[in-house]
Every structure is written in C-alpha cells, then in structure tokens.
Enzyme design. Structure first.
Site, mmCIF file in Angstrom:
data_model
loop_
_atom_site.group_PDB
_atom_site.id
_atom_site.type_symbol
_atom_site.label_atom_id
_atom_site.label_comp_id
_atom_site.label_asym_id
_atom_site.label_seq_id
_atom_site.Cartn_x
_atom_site.Cartn_y
_atom_site.Cartn_z
ATOM 1 N N HIS A 101 0.819 -1.209 0.000
ATOM 2 C CA HIS A 101 0.000 0.000 0.000
ATOM 3 C C HIS A 101 0.854 1.262 0.000
ATOM 4 O O HIS A 101 2.069 1.240 0.227
ATOM 5 C CB HIS A 101 -0.957 0.008 1.200
ATOM 6 C CG HIS A 101 -0.282 0.117 2.548
ATOM 7 N ND1 HIS A 101 0.005 1.315 3.149
ATOM 8 C CD2 HIS A 101 0.143 -0.837 3.414
ATOM 9 C CE1 HIS A 101 0.571 1.111 4.322
ATOM 10 N NE2 HIS A 101 0.670 -0.203 4.504
ATOM 11 N N CYS A 114 2.607 -4.821 7.170
ATOM 12 C CA CYS A 114 2.313 -4.635 5.752
ATOM 13 C C CYS A 114 3.499 -3.969 5.043
ATOM 14 O O CYS A 114 4.397 -3.435 5.677
ATOM 15 C CB CYS A 114 1.049 -3.806 5.563
ATOM 16 S SG CYS A 114 -0.463 -4.733 5.867
#
Length: 643
Positions: free
Chosen positions: A541, A560
């Site tokens: 992301h 992440c």
C-alpha cells in the site's frame, strides 16, 4: 485579576451546585469536564498503529463545538461497572524447532518371491533368486529413515523384489552416479553427512557374492539416502512452518514410490537428481556464488561490523575502511577522492574531508549519504565476511527450496530483508522500488500468494491487535475519539454505531466491533492498496509517511509492505499505465481486479541475486537466519545416529 485556575474552579463549583453534587459520580464529573472544555486534550491524535500517521485534531469550531461553555444538562447517574480485563494481542512467536522423527525400516515385510534380476529388469523366475538369498542379511540390520521414506522402501521391495543399486557383486553404474551426487551435496548448500552411505567391501564373486549381507544392506541404505536427498532437494531439509508463526508455506510432498520406480527403470540418475532442485535462475546464481566463495580466500581487511563513527571522532577502524573504499572505487571515484584518501592514510581522525569521501561512498552503495559510519555502511563497503556470506547463502538456498521450483516469468518479489519490491514481467525486471516493512516486533510474514485486486482511495480495516493494544486504552477514557478522527465503527451485523456511545471497557480484549478508517489524505493506507488476501492481513500500500523511504533501515511498519511508488506498482500488475491509475484515483473509492495470474512472494532473503546474477547481502534485521541455521544443525544431529 484572579488567576485562570481560580476562575475555572469557581465555575465548576457553581455548575456542580446547580446539578446537585450528590448525583454526580466519577464518570459524570469527567463528562462535565469535557462539556466545559471540549474533548480535545492538547489537540494531538495519537499514532494509530501499523499504517497511521500522527496528525492534529481539527479545531473545536470545525467539529461543531463552540469554544465557550454550553449550558450544562442534568447528568444522569451511571452505575459503575467493573472493567473487563484487557489482554493484549500478541504477535506470532518463534518455536523450539522439532526435527522429523526417524523410524526403523521394517524388513519383515520382504519375503522371497521367486523373482530374478536379468540385465536391469525384474522378471519372474524360480525361487531362490540372488535378491531372495540376500534377504537374510537384513535380519539384524537396523536402518532408520523418515517415516514416509521407510514406508516407501517397505512397499517397493515387497512388491518389486530386486536390486536397484547392485549388479553382480558390486554397485551398478547408476549407484556410482548417485553416490557422486550425494557427496557433492555441499555445493547445493546441503550437508553431505546427511546422505552418507558406506561402500560395500566386495571380496567374492558369482552367486555367493550376491548373498553377501553387505550388498543388500548397501541396497537398502542407498535407497533410504537417495530418497532423503530427493526430499531435501525438493522441499528443504527443515519444515519452515515449525520455525515460527511468521512462516507459512504449503507442503511440498514427494512421491517416494514413484521415485524408486523411476530410478529402477534406468533414468539418468545425475539428471534425475539435479531435477529435484529448484529450477530457477536465482537458485543457480546462489549456488554459483557459494561455490565461488568456497574456492576463494577470506578477506584480509575486516572492519568491526559494530563500528559507529561520527564526524570529528577517532577510530582505529577508519584507516581500514578508507583502504576498502579506495579498493572498491571506480575510476571516477578515485579521480575525485583518491588524493584525499592518500593524504589521510593511516589517520584515525574523522575529518570533514574524509566525511565527504564517506558520503560519496555511501551514495555509491545506495545508502543515505549522511556521513555517519554505522553497521549498514560497514556492511556495504567492507562487505560481509566469507563465513557469514556462506551461511547466508546456505540459508537462502534452503529457503528457496520451500518455494515453487518455477517462480514464474511474471511475478512480484518483496524482499523484507533488503527493503525492496520488484516487479518482473516475462523474465525481465521492469520495476524496482524501496519499501517499508514490519518492525522486529511486528515482523512481515514469510509466504507466497497470488495478486487479486487494487483498491483506490481505500478504507483501512483496523486489525484487532491495533484496536486492543493501541486504541483501547484511549477509547476507555475518550470513547468519542474514533468519531472525531475519521473512523467508522460497526457491529457484527454491519450496523454503524457512534464510537462515543460504546462502553469500551465492558468487553476487555473481546471487542465485538469492527473499526475502519475512511478514505482521506490522512488515511493510513494512502491513496491505494494492492491485495493478495491472506490470513496474515498483509498487503502492499501507499503511505502518508513518505520520509521513511529516505532511511537505509526501513523495518518500521506493523507488518504490511509500504511502497515508495505505489502507482507504478499498481499500473504494472494491472497491465496498464500510471495515467490510468491517476484517473481511477480521481473517481473516489473503487476496486479493480488483477486479471492475470501473478504470484507475489513476501520473502526474507539476506542473500539474493539481481537479474545479472550478482548476489547482494543484507543484514538479518529479524534474526531469522540464525534460527534457520540452528534448525539445520539440529536436523543433521538427529540424522547422525541413522547413518
């Protein structure tokens, strides 16, 4: 003029009197204080966890809250409740590695059947074949192997009694080829000791020699060790999922009976065994590097890997570092800085002139040119010692065996150890960028999956671990915080609930609500995320925290993978261009499916080759290599008694 504190005190006392002091408990007093002075205590919103960016809360007038005190409404009595205990959600843990159990091979299932071996094939004949007569040599023989391997040996020789590795009174040609592969296991990062087979001492000839117990024992041991080699080459010597909760790999089973049948049928053994190893360019490059290191001498100049040297300080390690900088510099570098290095040869004072040299060397090695000599600068310039590099290569080769043999000509490779993301298309690296990965306390997991979709202007579903560990303590005292900070709360049925109406202390760690952050410039995921749904809730992301990408060490997230150029990666996996991605972003929240099958490898390799085959080494930020090496040693130790 009265002090402000006295004015506020007087106002509070007056209001308390108006609402009956006897009816206000501790919770009501807190509510009253908030009505008087607002919910914004200092105006700073705390960091929300893995993806969030600290930001200032909106001014009170923007929240619809007048700055002057409002008339106080009657406060109802709230019956105190005992808060439920809050048990923090723990991260995955590392385990005490357990090796595969070894079991005795049960030779009692092998009975004389009247088969005879003729020129390499098995054909029916009269009882009393050479193989039958040799079975007595197994009566007191103890051979242990992995459970599946032992079962395969028992089944194969019970149904197909005959020699695979022996012809006459000596090993076959195929046995010699297999022995050579077993002895060369070290060139693949395997331990040759795991596959040792004692060569039979043959002193007789003819039928009597075939009855020699040494030959039947050699036969069975060869089958057990060759099958072990096939197992290790195909799937690795250790089970990665037994290392930690961060490791998550699909099983890679081996058809051992089919392997025995194939080798008995006369396949080229060398080619067959080589084919059990991963068949990708990275594995070949790592193996080539390992063989090269084994042949070369150790570095003569070794710099302390823990050196920390700042401008103006002195160190006996500085002259060694400068020598290596000079040795590794290209012609342009030496023309620019060679004279400065020569003029300061042997000096231990880190002068401003030498700071400029180090900054140039840092930049040449892809590091932040800050002039501070630390571990990453030493590793980049001085390199890793030969012994350490060999260990990193052995770990990398083992880890590649956990993966598919063919990584795919088009794939995304995220190497957490190197903080990089690479997109490869049709065998060519089209895109590479910096990443931010999980911190040592919130490590990025190690697995592979398949890309599915891109979310534009995404919502961020806050993980339960972050709600419990980081948000809950504040929400207990400030339940309306999520409403003000741009989050949505819903129950299990999906019904929206104002955060301010929830008693966050009632359920302890068992929060029965879902929390998500709405799309915005302050959203923790930035403007897009790229999903490959997995049980670890890990994805790629964007991020508002762009400054992190300028750092050399970027293990900073909650797991992440943050991309320095998310639009380029999204365009690449979608098979489009950045203009398309930009247009989609202007349209608000939406999703777009990845229509091709593109594997994504969320990996951790401290030794990894580029497309040209040049191996680059990275620090072991999660200390995983040491755990793999310990498990490998434990595996060898457990196998030693079976030889």
């Amino acid at each position: 003029m009265l002090p402000v504190s006295r004015v506020k005190t007087g106002l509070i006392l007056a209001l308390v009197a108006a609402t009956s002091l006897s009816s206000i408990n501790a919770a009501s007093a807190e509510n009253l204080f908030q009505r008087l002075f607002g919910n914004n205590r200092g105006g700073t919103v705390v960091n929300q966890g893995p993806h969030a960016t600290p930001r200032r809360a909106q001014p009170m007038q923007q929240q619809g809250i007048p700055q002057q005190a409002q008339p106080v409404q009657p406060v109802s009595v709230v019956k105190p409740t005992k808060p439920a205990p809050i048990i923090k959600v723990s991260s995955p843990s590392y385990y005490t590695y357990k090796t595969a159990a070894l079991v005795p091979v049960d030779f009692s299932k092998l009975q004389p059947t009247g088969s005879v071996e003729i020129t390499g094939s098995i054909e029916p004949s009269e009882p009393g074949t050479p193989f039958d007569r040799s079975l007595s040599g197994l009566i007191d023989y103890q051979l242990t192997a992995e459970k599946e391997i032992a079962a395969a040996i028992e089944k194969h020789y019970a149904s197909q009694p005959g020699f695979i590795w022996v012809l006459g009174s000596a090993p076959r040609v195929r046995a010699e080829a297999a022995m050579a592969m077993l002895q060369d296991a070290g060139s693949y990062g395997l331990d040759p000791q795991d596959y040792q087979v004692a060569r039979p001492q043959v002193t007789a000839s003819g039928q009597q020699a075939l009855s020699d117990p040494a030959l039947i024992r050699y036969e069975m041991t060869m089958s057990a060790r060759v099958l072990r080699y096939i197992r290790d080459a195909h799937a690795g010597r250790i089970n990665p999922n037994l290392l930690s909760g961060y490791h998550d790999f699909a099983a890679k089973p081996v058809d051992y009976e089919a392997a025995l049948n194939a080798m008995a049928s006369g396949v080229d053994i060398k080619t067959y065994l080589e084919g059990q190893h991963p068949q990708n360019a990275e594995y070949a490059a790592l193996r080539t590097e390992l063989k090269s290191l084994e042949a070369e001498r150790e570095h003569t100049i070794i710099v302390d890997p823990k050196l920390l040297l700042k401008p103006g300080e002195t160190s006996a390690e500085l002259p060694k570092l400068l020598t290596l900088i000079d040795q590794k510099g290209d012609a342009a570098f030496k023309a620019a800085h060679g004279a400065t290095i020569s003029a300061n040869a042997g000096g231990e004072l880190y002068t401003p002139e030498l700071v400029a040299v180090v900054k140039a060397a840092q930049q040449a090695h892809g590091l932040k040119p800050d002039g501070v000599v630390g571990g990453r600068t030493v590793a980049a310039i001085a390199g890793v010692s030969k012994a350490d590099r060999i260990e990193k290569l052995e770990v990398a080769l083992e880890q590649l065996r956990w993966h598919p043999s063919d990584l795919g000509s088009t794939h995304v490779f995220l190497n957490a150890a190197a903080f990089t993301a690479t997109y490869r298309e049709n065998g060519t690296d089209k895109l590479s960028m910096r990443t931010v990965v999980g911190s040592p306390t919130h490590q990025t997991s190690f697995f592979y999956d398949e890309l599915e979709q891109v979310d534009y202007n995404p919502y961020w579903g806050v993980p339960r671990s972050i709600i419990v560990n980081e948000m809950l303590p504040r929400l207990i005292n400030d339940p309306g915080y999520l409403d003000r900070a741009g989050y949505e709360v819903s129950d299990a049925s999906g019904k929206r609930i104002p955060s301010s109406t929830i008693n966050w202390a009632a359920n302890g760690s068992n929060i029965p609500y879902n929390v998500r952050q709405t799309p915005s410039e302050a959203n923790a995921l930035g403007e897009l995320k790229i999903l490959f749904p997995n049980k670890h809730a890990i994805y790629m992301h964007d991020t508002p925290q762009k400054a992190f990408f300028s750092r050399d060490a970027r293990a900073l997230s909650h797991g992440c993978v943050r991309l320095s150029d998310p639009r380029a990666m999204a365009a690449a996996v979608l098979g489009t261009d950045v203009a398309h991605v930009a247009a989609k972003l202007k349209q608000g929240h939406s999703t777009e499916k990845v229509t091709r099958k593109i594997p994504v490898y969320v990996a951790y390799f401290t030794a990894w080759p580029n497309q040209a085959g040049e191996v680059h080494y990275s620090p072991d930020v999660y200390d995983r290599d040491a755990k793999v090496l310990a498990a490998l040693r434990k595996t060898s130790d457990s196998r030693a008694p079976s030889i």
